[in-house]
Structure formats: C-alpha cells, structure tokens
Design a protein around this motif. Structure first.
Motif, PDB file in Angstrom:
ATOM      1  N   GLN A 321       0.845  -1.134  -0.182  1.00 18.56           N
ATOM      2  CA  GLN A 321      -0.042  -0.086   0.103  1.00 18.56           C
ATOM      3  C   GLN A 321       1.023   1.274   0.053  1.00 18.56           C
ATOM      4  OE1 GLN A 321      -2.189  -3.308   1.179  1.00 18.56           O
ATOM      5  NE2 GLN A 321      -0.551  -2.451   2.552  1.00 18.56           N
ATOM      6  N   ARG A 322       2.065   1.112   0.800  1.00 21.11           N
ATOM      7  CA  ARG A 322       2.828   2.508   0.858  1.00 21.11           C
ATOM      8  C   ARG A 322       3.675   2.577  -0.465  1.00 21.11           C
ATOM      9  NH1 ARG A 322       3.695   4.886   5.530  1.00 21.11           N
ATOM     10  NH2 ARG A 322       2.864   4.137   7.482  1.00 21.11           N
ATOM     11  N   VAL A 323       3.859   1.568  -1.268  1.00 23.83           N
ATOM     12  CA  VAL A 323       4.549   1.639  -2.182  1.00 23.83           C
ATOM     13  C   VAL A 323       3.556   2.471  -3.330  1.00 23.83           C
ATOM     14  CG1 VAL A 323       5.369   0.459  -4.295  1.00 23.83           C
ATOM     15  CG2 VAL A 323       6.087  -0.291  -1.976  1.00 23.83           C
ATOM     16  N   LEU A 324       2.426   1.894  -3.410  1.00 24.32           N
ATOM     17  CA  LEU A 324       1.543   2.319  -4.443  1.00 24.32           C
ATOM     18  C   LEU A 324       1.338   3.954  -4.018  1.00 24.32           C
ATOM     19  CD1 LEU A 324      -0.690  -0.418  -5.442  1.00 24.32           C
ATOM     20  CD2 LEU A 324       1.168   0.436  -6.715  1.00 24.32           C
ATOM     21  N   ALA A 325       1.130   4.119  -2.481  1.00 32.27           N
ATOM     22  CA  ALA A 325       0.473   5.570  -2.344  1.00 32.27           C
ATOM     23  C   ALA A 325       1.540   6.445  -2.592  1.00 32.27           C
ATOM     24  CB  ALA A 325       0.488   5.447  -0.688  1.00 32.27           C
ATOM     25  N   TRP A 326       2.958   6.294  -2.422  1.00 26.69           N
ATOM     26  CA  TRP A 326       3.902   7.198  -2.864  1.00 26.69           C
ATOM     27  C   TRP A 326       3.761   7.287  -4.305  1.00 26.69           C
ATOM     28  CZ3 TRP A 326       5.882  10.603   0.032  1.00 26.69           C
ATOM     29  CH2 TRP A 326       6.005  10.527   1.500  1.00 26.69           C
ATOM     30  N   SER A 327       3.652   6.304  -5.124  1.00 30.55           N
ATOM     31  CA  SER A 327       3.502   6.447  -6.525  1.00 30.55           C
ATOM     32  C   SER A 327       2.559   7.481  -6.879  1.00 30.55           C
ATOM     33  CB  SER A 327       3.414   5.060  -7.192  1.00 30.55           C
ATOM     34  OG  SER A 327       3.302   5.105  -8.594  1.00 30.55           O
ATOM     35  N   TYR A 328       1.425   7.315  -6.564  1.00 24.80           N
ATOM     36  CA  TYR A 328       0.270   8.292  -6.866  1.00 24.80           C
ATOM     37  C   TYR A 328       0.691   9.851  -6.247  1.00 24.80           C
ATOM     38  CZ  TYR A 328      -2.671   4.670  -8.482  1.00 24.80           C
ATOM     39  OH  TYR A 328      -3.344   3.369  -9.433  1.00 24.80           O
ATOM     40  N   LEU A 329       1.285   9.680  -5.121  1.00 27.94           N
ATOM     41  CA  LEU A 329       1.603  11.027  -4.628  1.00 27.94           C
ATOM     42  C   LEU A 329       2.663  11.671  -5.346  1.00 27.94           C
ATOM     43  CD1 LEU A 329       1.106  13.137  -2.299  1.00 27.94           C
ATOM     44  CD2 LEU A 329       2.944  11.910  -0.925  1.00 27.94           C
ATOM     45  N   THR A 330       3.687  10.746  -5.738  1.00 27.10           N
ATOM     46  CA  THR A 330       4.699  11.509  -6.792  1.00 27.10           C
ATOM     47  C   THR A 330       3.993  12.012  -7.888  1.00 27.10           C
ATOM     48  OG1 THR A 330       6.183   9.992  -5.648  1.00 27.10           O
ATOM     49  CG2 THR A 330       6.956  11.085  -7.744  1.00 27.10           C
ATOM     50  N   ALA A 331       2.862  11.442  -8.592  1.00 24.15           N
ATOM     51  CA  ALA A 331       2.153  11.786  -9.714  1.00 24.15           C
ATOM     52  C   ALA A 331       1.747  13.236  -9.771  1.00 24.15           C
ATOM     53  CB  ALA A 331       1.235  10.949 -10.099  1.00 24.15           C
ATOM     54  N   VAL A 332       1.461  13.698  -8.383  1.00 25.27           N
ATOM     55  CA  VAL A 332       0.904  15.071  -8.304  1.00 25.27           C
ATOM     56  C   VAL A 332       1.844  16.201  -8.806  1.00 25.27           C
ATOM     57  CG1 VAL A 332       0.042  16.635  -6.802  1.00 25.27           C
ATOM     58  CG2 VAL A 332      -0.628  14.301  -6.250  1.00 25.27           C
ATOM     59  N   PRO A 333       2.967  16.374  -8.564  1.00 26.24           N
ATOM     60  CA  PRO A 333       3.859  17.495  -9.198  1.00 26.24           C
ATOM     61  C   PRO A 333       4.128  17.049 -10.628  1.00 26.24           C
ATOM     62  CG  PRO A 333       5.062  15.820  -7.806  1.00 26.24           C
ATOM     63  CD  PRO A 333       3.848  15.494  -7.211  1.00 26.24           C
ATOM     64  N   MET A 334       4.167  15.999 -10.941  1.00 29.76           N
ATOM     65  CA  MET A 334       4.007  15.339 -12.547  1.00 29.76           C
ATOM     66  C   MET A 334       3.023  15.902 -13.365  1.00 29.76           C
ATOM     67  SD  MET A 334       7.024  14.168 -13.243  1.00 29.76           S
ATOM     68  CE  MET A 334       7.547  15.573 -11.976  1.00 29.76           C
ATOM     69  N   LEU A 335       1.776  16.138 -12.719  1.00 27.44           N
ATOM     70  CA  LEU A 335       0.716  16.458 -13.306  1.00 27.44           C
ATOM     71  C   LEU A 335       0.767  18.060 -13.555  1.00 27.44           C
ATOM     72  CD1 LEU A 335      -2.317  14.477 -11.477  1.00 27.44           C
ATOM     73  CD2 LEU A 335      -1.848  14.483 -14.077  1.00 27.44           C
ATOM     74  N   VAL A 336       1.260  18.783 -12.532  1.00 25.09           N
ATOM     75  CA  VAL A 336       1.495  20.156 -12.433  1.00 25.09           C
ATOM     76  C   VAL A 336       2.467  20.431 -13.593  1.00 25.09           C
ATOM     77  CG1 VAL A 336       2.433  22.032 -11.078  1.00 25.09           C
ATOM     78  CG2 VAL A 336       1.014  20.244  -9.984  1.00 25.09           C
ATOM     79  N   VAL A 337       3.672  19.531 -13.642  1.00 22.94           N
ATOM     80  CA  VAL A 337       4.805  19.715 -14.728  1.00 22.94           C
ATOM     81  C   VAL A 337       3.983  19.696 -16.295  1.00 22.94           C
ATOM     82  CG1 VAL A 337       6.553  18.914 -15.776  1.00 22.94           C
ATOM     83  CG2 VAL A 337       6.472  19.141 -13.501  1.00 22.94           C
ATOM     84  N   CYS A 338       3.102  18.797 -16.236  1.00 26.02           N
ATOM     85  CA  CYS A 338       2.387  18.623 -17.553  1.00 26.02           C
ATOM     86  C   CYS A 338       1.523  19.858 -18.077  1.00 26.02           C
ATOM     87  CB  CYS A 338       1.448  17.364 -17.512  1.00 26.02           C
ATOM     88  SG  CYS A 338       0.930  16.889 -18.992  1.00 26.02           S
ATOM     89  N   ALA A 339       0.764  20.222 -16.874  1.00 29.45           N
ATOM     90  CA  ALA A 339      -0.062  21.422 -17.058  1.00 29.45           C
ATOM     91  C   ALA A 339       0.625  22.452 -17.512  1.00 29.45           C
ATOM     92  CB  ALA A 339      -0.881  21.667 -15.997  1.00 29.45           C
ATOM     93  N   PHE A 340       1.737  22.847 -17.099  1.00 29.38           N
ATOM     94  CA  PHE A 340       2.853  24.181 -17.310  1.00 29.38           C
ATOM     95  C   PHE A 340       3.715  24.011 -18.060  1.00 29.38           C
ATOM     96  CE2 PHE A 340       0.371  24.765 -13.340  1.00 29.38           C
ATOM     97  CZ  PHE A 340      -0.385  26.173 -13.377  1.00 29.38           C
ATOM     98  N   ALA A 341       3.736  22.929 -18.738  1.00 22.44           N
ATOM     99  CA  ALA A 341       4.960  22.578 -19.719  1.00 22.44           C
ATOM    100  C   ALA A 341       4.858  23.560 -20.798  1.00 22.44           C
ATOM    101  CB  ALA A 341       4.904  21.205 -20.225  1.00 22.44           C
ATOM    102  N   GLY A 342       3.620  24.052 -21.345  1.00 20.36           N
ATOM    103  CA  GLY A 342       3.781  24.959 -22.391  1.00 20.36           C
ATOM    104  C   GLY A 342       4.203  24.243 -23.772  1.00 20.36           C
ATOM    105  N   GLU A 343       5.046  24.918 -24.291  1.00 20.03           N
ATOM    106  CA  GLU A 343       5.654  24.600 -25.586  1.00 20.03           C
ATOM    107  C   GLU A 343       7.066  23.621 -25.369  1.00 20.03           C
ATOM    108  OE1 GLU A 343       5.735  27.601 -28.479  1.00 20.03           O
ATOM    109  OE2 GLU A 343       3.716  28.202 -28.444  1.00 20.03           O
ATOM    110  N   SER A 344       7.339  23.484 -24.374  1.00 22.47           N
ATOM    111  CA  SER A 344       8.573  22.781 -24.020  1.00 22.47           C
ATOM    112  C   SER A 344       8.333  21.035 -24.212  1.00 22.47           C
ATOM    113  CB  SER A 344       9.121  22.664 -22.576  1.00 22.47           C
ATOM    114  OG  SER A 344       9.914  22.289 -22.355  1.00 22.47           O
ATOM    115  N   LYS A 345       8.806  20.734 -25.553  1.00 15.69           N
ATOM    116  CA  LYS A 345       8.503  19.445 -25.813  1.00 15.69           C
ATOM    117  C   LYS A 345       9.421  18.590 -24.663  1.00 15.69           C
ATOM    118  CE  LYS A 345       8.885  18.143 -30.013  1.00 15.69           C
ATOM    119  NZ  LYS A 345       9.507  17.776 -31.333  1.00 15.69           N
ATOM    120  N   SER A 346      10.618  18.671 -24.156  1.00 11.39           N
ATOM    121  CA  SER A 346      11.265  18.013 -23.368  1.00 11.39           C
ATOM    122  C   SER A 346      10.473  17.814 -22.141  1.00 11.39           C
ATOM    123  CB  SER A 346      12.634  18.370 -23.018  1.00 11.39           C
ATOM    124  OG  SER A 346      12.555  19.869 -22.748  1.00 11.39           O
TER     125      SER A 346
END
Length: 457
Positions: A321-346
C-alpha cells in the motif's frame, strides 16, 4: 524432503521454487492479456477508417467506445462470481471465445449500430478475461513474488494495445479496418485449444470447491510444481467463504478495504482515460506535429510497462500500500509539470513518461494488490468488481474532459483537476494500509481472511 504430511496450498506454493509449470501458467495469462489489450484498443485505432467507410460524424463513433466500456463493466460484474463458482479456467476460456467471436463478427458488421452492439459483446469477454488472468497468475505465484509476476503478466495488455496501433498503421490502408478486427478475432480462437489442453485450473479452487476427483487433479498439478526430490503433501484448501462471493466483499473483515480498493481503481482509471483522451489536444496546443505526438503518446505506454515492473518488485519487498501510495503522490507534481509545460517538448515527454510510470504502472500494481487482498472463495469476484468500478471511472474520464472544456476550462485546468483523484487514491492507499495492519494483513497483500491452520494435523 518435505516432512509435513498436511499443508495448506498457499504454504505449499510458498515453500517451492518457481517451477517451469507455474511459469507456463503465467505465460498463457500473458498471452490472454496481450490479446485483451489488442482487442480493447483496436477500435480506437481504426476509428478514423470506420468513420470514412460509413461517412459518419465523429460523434457517431461514441457508442463504439461507450458500449465497449459498458460491456467490460458488465463482464466483470457478471463473470467474476461465475469464476468463483465454476472455476477460473472455465470462465477464462469462455471469455476468450466471447471476445474473439465478437471481434470476428465485427469485421462483417453491416452498419455502425450493429458494430456498436458487437463491441458490447466483445467488452463482456474482455471484462471476464483480464480479472481471471490476474487471479490465476496470483494463485500460482508464491507470495514473495506475487506482485512482480502479476504486474509482469499485465504488461501483456500494454504490449497488445501498442501492437494494435502498429498493426493498424501497417494494414489498414491495404485491407481496411475489417482486417484489424479479423486479426483480433482469429488470434484468440487459435489460442483457445492451447488453453484447454495446457492451462491448468487453480489448485486453490479445485481444493476449495471441487469433488474428490478435483482433489486428485489438484495433487497431480502439485506434482508438476514440487521441486525435485520433494514429495507432495496432502493439501488442504483455504477457508471456505460462508456466503455468496459478492456478499463476502462486504463482510465485516473486508468491507472497508473493498470500498478503498474501489476508490483506488476509480481514481486511477479516471486519470488514465481523461489524460490519454485529451493528450492529442495537449500536444497540439504545444505545437507538436502529429508524428511527434504519436511517439510522445507511446512514451506513456513505455512508462506504464516499466513502472508496473519496478513497482511490482518494490511491492514484494516493502509494504504494498505504501509503495503505491507514494507512486500516486509523486504523480501530483508530474501533473503540475504537464499542465505548465507549455511548448517545451522535453518537459511534456518527461511528464507523459512519468505519469505512465507512476499512475498507469500504479494501476497495474493495484490489480496485484486486489488479487492478494481477497481469499480464494471470492478472489475472482473481488478483482472483477474492482475492475468494473474502475471502468466507471474510465467512462467518466473519457467524457469529463469534453464537459469541462464546454464549461470554459482550458487544457491546463483540466489536467490540474486530475490532482484531486490522484490525492484521493493516495489517501485511500494509506488508509488501506492502516486498515490491513490492524487486521494483520501482510506486506505483500495477504488475504485478511486466514486459511485453516492444519500443519499439525
């Protein structure tokens, strides 16, 4: 030599090294998962060709996707309890026949309404095949490697879905969209005879629900698993459930866990389907070409495959449970990066890969978690119903983007909204860990209902 005259089947499997016979079971389940993924994804790949063939609008294709998801939900709800009553192998083979026939018939559909009905039939088969593949894999794996093998087996789905895209690109211009459905129907039918002859029934199921003849079959299968030089003890089944498989999902010992697992599946598939449905618009808004968009979208599937394998291994080493919980929690900043990536392909490539690794990989890990949570008597029902609830989230995710867009929410806002289900999944996993800890559940997802202790019989 094994000195015990009597052993529970789970203890027997845990005491043996992983045999070639067990790996064969996992291999066949991997093949079923691959064909499941191919048939589930192929309608999306051939959608443009179907639209051109019948000269229909894009909206007219919606029933193909909607009824397919509805069929998958129906198959999970109906066939899970059937598998717990009549056997995993029986329902798995029947499910493969159903989705294979549905795909074959789809190639000869006279109109789009008929094709939509056949997608519903295909979905029923898909809804029964995957949960039983997971259940069989889980029941033939030792606990110490259960998550690793279940997630590895599930990679077949990702590979099959990706293969559908490659095959469509290769043949749709020459043989038409019908050829893709023909391949998706012929391959499952070719696999069925091998499953009938070479795929064994679950030992746990045979011992729990079978007759004396079934017990003999179970001991025969066990003799194929036992390490050289060891003897097969007399095997005892897990504890038999007291009520129907569905009712047992809500027994006092597991009810809260059932609801938490449902929340995890619902949130996971909502994120995955909303994100993948609106990925083309995200990439288009960043000025990325269609060819580059296809390659970037594939990074999500690559991330899912690698993430599921890595997370599965971590789940076997640490608290699942903890392994998967940290996986979903780490996904939160990645969603923010995806939202604000703009035109940066990398940045977009990084975010898409990371979300595949963390969320889609985590969702595959959740199947391993669910398969270990329920006892033998309702394991197929537990996995199937969790999958069905997840499909409700998938359906909501598929349409929610359009509704939010119509309400004036931009693509950045839509992606940021996904932070909410990611956090709900995180909290649900931490809560599930605490709940199971109070009941004595093990690190890798042991059933909270313990089998009958009979080692000293």
């Amino acid at each position: 030599m094994l000195n015990s005259k009597v052993q529970r089947v789970d203890q027997f499997i845990d005491s043996q090294p992983m045999s070639d016979y067990q790996k064969r079971v996992i291999f066949f389940c991997f093949l079923v998962a691959g064909l499941d993924g191919f048939d589930a994804a192929c309608v999306g790949f051939v959608g443009p060709a179907i639209r051109q063939h019948w000269h229909v609008t894009a909206a007219a294709l919606s029933p193909l996707f909607g009824l397919g998801l509805l069929g998958t939900m129906a198959g999970g709800i109906l066939l899970g309890p059937v598998a717990d009553r009549y056997g995993r192998k029986t329902v798995l083979i029947a499910s493969v026949v159903v989705f294979g026939f549905g795909s074959l018939a789809s190639a000869f559909a006279p109109d789009i309404q008929y094709l939509a009905a056949l997608r519903f039939l295909t979905g029923i088969g898909l809804g029964g095949a995957m949960p039983n593949s997971i259940t069989l894999t889980s029941e033939y794996c030792p606990e110490r490697k259960r998550s690793s093998y279940v997630t590895l087996m599930f990679c077949g789905f990702t590979i099959g879905a990706s293969a559908g895209g490659l095959l469509t690109a290769a043949i749709v211009d020459t043989v038409g969209w019908q050829g893709v459905f023909l391949v998706g129907g012929i391959l499952p039918m070719l696999l069925v005879p091998f499953l009938m002859v070479l795929m064994p029934e679950s030992i746990r199921y045979l011992l729990l629900f079978g007759s004396s003849a079934a017990s003999v079959r179970a001991e025969c299968i066990a003799s194929r698993i036992v390490a050289p030089g060891n003897v097969v003890p007399r095997l005892l089944a897990d504890e038999k459930i007291q009520h129907s498989p569905v009712r047992e999902l809500f027994s006092r010992e597991v009810a809260l866990g059932t609801l938490l697992i449902w929340a995890i599946f619902f949130c996971s598939l909502l994120i995955i389907y909303l994100l993948t449905s609106w990925m083309p618009m995200l990439l288009s808004s960043a000025g990325i070409s269609l060819k580059s968009a296809a390659l970037i979208s594939m990074m999500h599937q690559v991330g899912a495959a690698l993430g599921s394998i890595w997370l599965g291994r971590q789940m076997d080493r640490y608290d699942s449970q903890r392994v998967l919980a940290w996986s979903y929690l780490t996904a939160v900043p990645m969603l923010v990066v995806c939202a604000f990536a703009g035109e940066s392909k990398s940045l977009i490539v990084l975010a898409v890969f990371a979300l595949g690794f963390l969320v889609s990989g985590g969702n595959i890990g959740a199947y391993a978690l669910a398969s270990g949570y329920y006892p033998t008597g309702n394991r197929a029902t537990g996995v199937s119903w969790a999958n069905a609830v997840g499909r409700i989230g998938a359906a909501l995710g598929s349409v929610a983007g359009g509704l939010m867009m119509a309400a004036g929410l931009g693509i950045r806002g839509i992606i940021l909204v996904l932070v909410i289900p990611a956090l709900v999944a995180t909290v649900s996993l931490f809560a599930l860990g605490r709940f199971r800890g109070r009941l004595g559940g093990g690190r890798s997802g042991n059933s909270t209902q313990q089998a009958v202790a009979a080692d000293n019989t």
